[in-house]
Motif scaffolding. Structure first.
Motif, mmCIF file in Angstrom:
data_model
loop_
_atom_site.group_PDB
_atom_site.id
_atom_site.type_symbol
_atom_site.label_atom_id
_atom_site.label_comp_id
_atom_site.label_asym_id
_atom_site.label_seq_id
_atom_site.Cartn_x
_atom_site.Cartn_y
_atom_site.Cartn_z
ATOM 1 N N HIS A 108 1.055 8.910 -2.836
ATOM 2 C CA HIS A 108 2.353 8.327 -3.161
ATOM 3 C C HIS A 108 3.204 8.133 -1.905
ATOM 4 C CE1 HIS A 108 6.195 7.466 -5.276
ATOM 5 N NE2 HIS A 108 5.372 6.962 -6.175
ATOM 6 N N TYR A 109 2.550 7.874 -0.786
ATOM 7 C CA TYR A 109 3.241 7.463 0.423
ATOM 8 C C TYR A 109 3.265 5.937 0.455
ATOM 9 C CZ TYR A 109 2.854 12.269 2.238
ATOM 10 O OH TYR A 109 2.953 13.622 2.436
ATOM 11 N N ALA A 110 4.264 5.382 1.117
ATOM 12 C CA ALA A 110 4.475 3.939 1.099
ATOM 13 C C ALA A 110 3.441 3.192 1.922
ATOM 14 C CB ALA A 110 5.869 3.612 1.612
ATOM 15 N N PHE A 111 3.167 1.965 1.493
ATOM 16 C CA PHE A 111 2.221 1.097 2.189
ATOM 17 C C PHE A 111 2.944 0.072 3.065
ATOM 18 C CE2 PHE A 111 -2.144 1.778 0.345
ATOM 19 C CZ PHE A 111 -1.836 2.988 -0.251
ATOM 20 N N THR A 112 4.246 0.244 3.217
ATOM 21 C CA THR A 112 5.037 -0.518 4.185
ATOM 22 C C THR A 112 6.026 0.461 4.804
ATOM 23 O OG1 THR A 112 6.854 -1.094 2.689
ATOM 24 C CG2 THR A 112 4.955 -2.582 2.724
ATOM 25 N N SER A 113 6.659 0.049 5.888
ATOM 26 C CA SER A 113 7.735 0.864 6.446
ATOM 27 C C SER A 113 9.017 0.622 5.652
ATOM 28 C CB SER A 113 7.957 0.511 7.921
ATOM 29 O OG SER A 113 8.314 -0.859 8.051
ATOM 30 N N ASP A 114 9.967 1.540 5.796
ATOM 31 C CA ASP A 114 11.286 1.373 5.176
ATOM 32 C C ASP A 114 11.181 1.122 3.677
ATOM 33 O OD1 ASP A 114 14.046 1.194 5.007
ATOM 34 O OD2 ASP A 114 14.079 -0.941 5.474
ATOM 35 N N CYS A 115 10.454 1.982 2.995
ATOM 36 C CA CYS A 115 10.301 1.865 1.535
ATOM 37 C C CYS A 115 11.015 3.035 0.868
ATOM 38 C CB CYS A 115 8.820 1.832 1.159
ATOM 39 S SG CYS A 115 8.517 1.658 -0.615
ATOM 40 N N TYR A 116 12.328 2.915 0.743
ATOM 41 C CA TYR A 116 13.133 3.901 0.029
ATOM 42 C C TYR A 116 12.973 5.320 0.567
ATOM 43 C CZ TYR A 116 12.668 -0.105 -3.059
ATOM 44 O OH TYR A 116 12.625 -1.376 -3.562
ATOM 45 N N ALA A 166 -1.826 1.574 8.416
ATOM 46 C CA ALA A 166 -2.678 0.480 7.953
ATOM 47 C C ALA A 166 -4.148 0.886 7.920
ATOM 48 C CB ALA A 166 -2.480 -0.744 8.838
ATOM 49 N N GLY A 167 -4.548 1.689 8.880
ATOM 50 C CA GLY A 167 -5.943 2.110 8.945
ATOM 51 C C GLY A 167 -6.347 3.116 7.889
ATOM 52 N N ARG A 168 -5.360 3.690 7.191
ATOM 53 C CA ARG A 168 -5.659 4.691 6.167
ATOM 54 C C ARG A 168 -5.397 4.203 4.747
ATOM 55 N NH1 ARG A 168 -8.975 8.236 6.801
ATOM 56 N NH2 ARG A 168 -7.962 9.508 5.191
ATOM 57 N N MET A 169 -4.934 2.987 4.580
ATOM 58 C CA MET A 169 -4.563 2.506 3.248
ATOM 59 C C MET A 169 -5.761 2.474 2.302
ATOM 60 S SD MET A 169 -1.846 -0.509 4.141
ATOM 61 C CE MET A 169 -0.305 -0.135 4.983
ATOM 62 N N ARG A 170 -6.850 1.877 2.756
ATOM 63 C CA ARG A 170 -8.028 1.810 1.902
ATOM 64 C C ARG A 170 -8.514 3.218 1.555
ATOM 65 N NH1 ARG A 170 -13.914 -0.953 3.491
ATOM 66 N NH2 ARG A 170 -15.043 -0.182 1.652
ATOM 67 N N ALA A 171 -8.535 4.116 2.528
ATOM 68 C CA ALA A 171 -9.006 5.476 2.284
ATOM 69 C C ALA A 171 -8.121 6.204 1.276
ATOM 70 C CB ALA A 171 -9.057 6.255 3.598
ATOM 71 N N ASP A 172 -6.804 5.931 1.312
ATOM 72 C CA ASP A 172 -5.893 6.583 0.377
ATOM 73 C C ASP A 172 -6.187 6.150 -1.054
ATOM 74 O OD1 ASP A 172 -3.303 8.306 0.434
ATOM 75 O OD2 ASP A 172 -2.806 6.653 -0.919
ATOM 76 N N VAL A 173 -6.451 4.868 -1.231
ATOM 77 C CA VAL A 173 -6.797 4.355 -2.566
ATOM 78 C C VAL A 173 -8.130 4.945 -3.026
ATOM 79 C CG1 VAL A 173 -7.385 2.280 -3.875
ATOM 80 C CG2 VAL A 173 -5.468 2.244 -2.269
ATOM 81 N N GLU A 174 -9.112 4.960 -2.162
ATOM 82 C CA GLU A 174 -10.424 5.477 -2.537
ATOM 83 C C GLU A 174 -10.377 6.986 -2.797
ATOM 84 O OE1 GLU A 174 -12.796 4.026 0.672
ATOM 85 O OE2 GLU A 174 -13.087 2.063 -0.278
ATOM 86 N N ARG A 175 -9.531 7.692 -2.066
ATOM 87 C CA ARG A 175 -9.390 9.126 -2.309
ATOM 88 C C ARG A 175 -8.826 9.391 -3.703
ATOM 89 N NH1 ARG A 175 -5.882 13.503 1.348
ATOM 90 N NH2 ARG A 175 -6.637 15.369 0.240
ATOM 91 N N ALA A 176 -7.927 8.534 -4.159
ATOM 92 C CA ALA A 176 -7.411 8.684 -5.525
ATOM 93 C C ALA A 176 -8.525 8.514 -6.546
ATOM 94 C CB ALA A 176 -6.292 7.672 -5.777
ATOM 95 N N ALA A 182 -5.283 -5.051 3.708
ATOM 96 C CA ALA A 182 -5.971 -3.774 3.914
ATOM 97 C C ALA A 182 -6.733 -3.337 2.672
ATOM 98 C CB ALA A 182 -4.969 -2.696 4.322
ATOM 99 N N LEU A 183 -6.237 -3.713 1.490
ATOM 100 C CA LEU A 183 -6.864 -3.279 0.237
ATOM 101 C C LEU A 183 -7.920 -4.250 -0.281
ATOM 102 C CD1 LEU A 183 -3.928 -1.706 -1.802
ATOM 103 C CD2 LEU A 183 -5.434 -0.681 -0.089
#
Length: 280
Positions: free
Chosen positions: A141-149, A156-166, A196-197
């Protein structure tokens, strides 16, 4: 689409408060046929990639195929909220799930991997109930862009891994067939995140109706906001987190009968995506 989505203030509040306070590369595989005479279930519908092959974004179904609406519930828990859960804070809402079952309302639950780890019995129960479908809301539940509330960000290099880890967390909890749908934490995305996804094969699912249930205490106000906003094909974003959305269960008990009186039928996101794909 190269727009970072910023929804109503309630969603902003949820993203910021969750910060302060919340698979395999191919995320879905069809189950084998139980007998030689049974057909193999088809893969769940997804949208075709966008320009340059980026992850497609879905916000609502066709407006012309009758009064159907999808209620979606974000089961939020961030990667760093374990101590809060251990101290007694509740990021689940089993009474809400029980109400959906009693009311016979199909729904899509966008679950974080961390939530599935914290509540594996509930994750498995939801994931194995044909009334529901489980979709991906990231692991952290970390943001996939900067400055997201105010949310921490995933590189960017970890986005795919974060989804796959879920997806891996869902499998470990006993969820057999999590859907190839992804909801960005905070609703924030840009072209880089979509690109990235792309290898995950997911369809990004947003919404067109904000319930306003984040930290709301007035269930009637939440219900009114949903009832005023729903149109044929709508996707409603709500939350399945007691500490962050304490009025949701009560609001649902008003929303469901009122929409049924108006002639609406409740469906899962997969049905709306299937309808949208058939219209293209």
């Amino acid at each position: 689409m190269i727009i970072r989505v910023r929804q109503a203030a309630a969603v902003c509040a949820l993203g910021a408060a969750l910060t302060a306070c919340g698979a395999p590369a191919a995320p879905h595989a069809a189950r084998p046929a139980p007998s030689a005479t049974s057909a193999v279930p088809s893969a769940p519908p997804t949208l075709a990639p966008g320009p340059a092959g980026v992850t497609p974004v879905f916000k609502n179904g066709p407006r012309t195929l009758g009064k159907v609406v999808a209620l979606t519930f974000d089961a939020d828990m961030t990667a760093d909220q374990g101590a809060r859960a251990a101290a007694g804070e509740r990021f689940d809402n089993p009474r809400l799930i029980a109400d959906l079952r009693a009311l016979k309302v199909p729904a899509t639950v966008f679950m974080t991997g961390r939530w599935a780890e914290e509540y594996p019995v509930q994750a498995r129960s939801i994931g194995r109930d044909p009334l529901f479908e489980v979709a991906n809301h990231s692991y952290s539940h970390y943001a996939f862009t900067s400055d997201c509330y105010g949310l921490p960000t995933v590189s960017a290099g970890r986005m795919r891994a974060d989804v796959e880890r879920a997806y891996a967390a869902f499998r470990k909890a006993g969820v057999p067939d999590a859907m190839p749908y992804f909801r960005f934490p905070g609703g924030c995305y840009d072209r880089a995140a979509l690109k990235a996804l792309t290898p995950t094969g997911v369809t990004a699912v947003q919404w067109d109706v904000v319930s306003g249930d984040a930290f709301a205490t007035d269930a009637d106000a939440v219900a009114r906001q949903v009832l005023d906003g729903v149109r044929p094909g709508s996707v409603v974003v709500m939350h399945c987190t007691r500490s962050a959305a304490p009025a949701t269960e009560r609001a649902v008990r008003t929303i469901v009968p009122e929409l049924r009186k108006k002639g609406y039928r409740f469906v899962k996101v997969s049905e709306l995506i299937g309808d949208a794909r058939s219209r293209r």
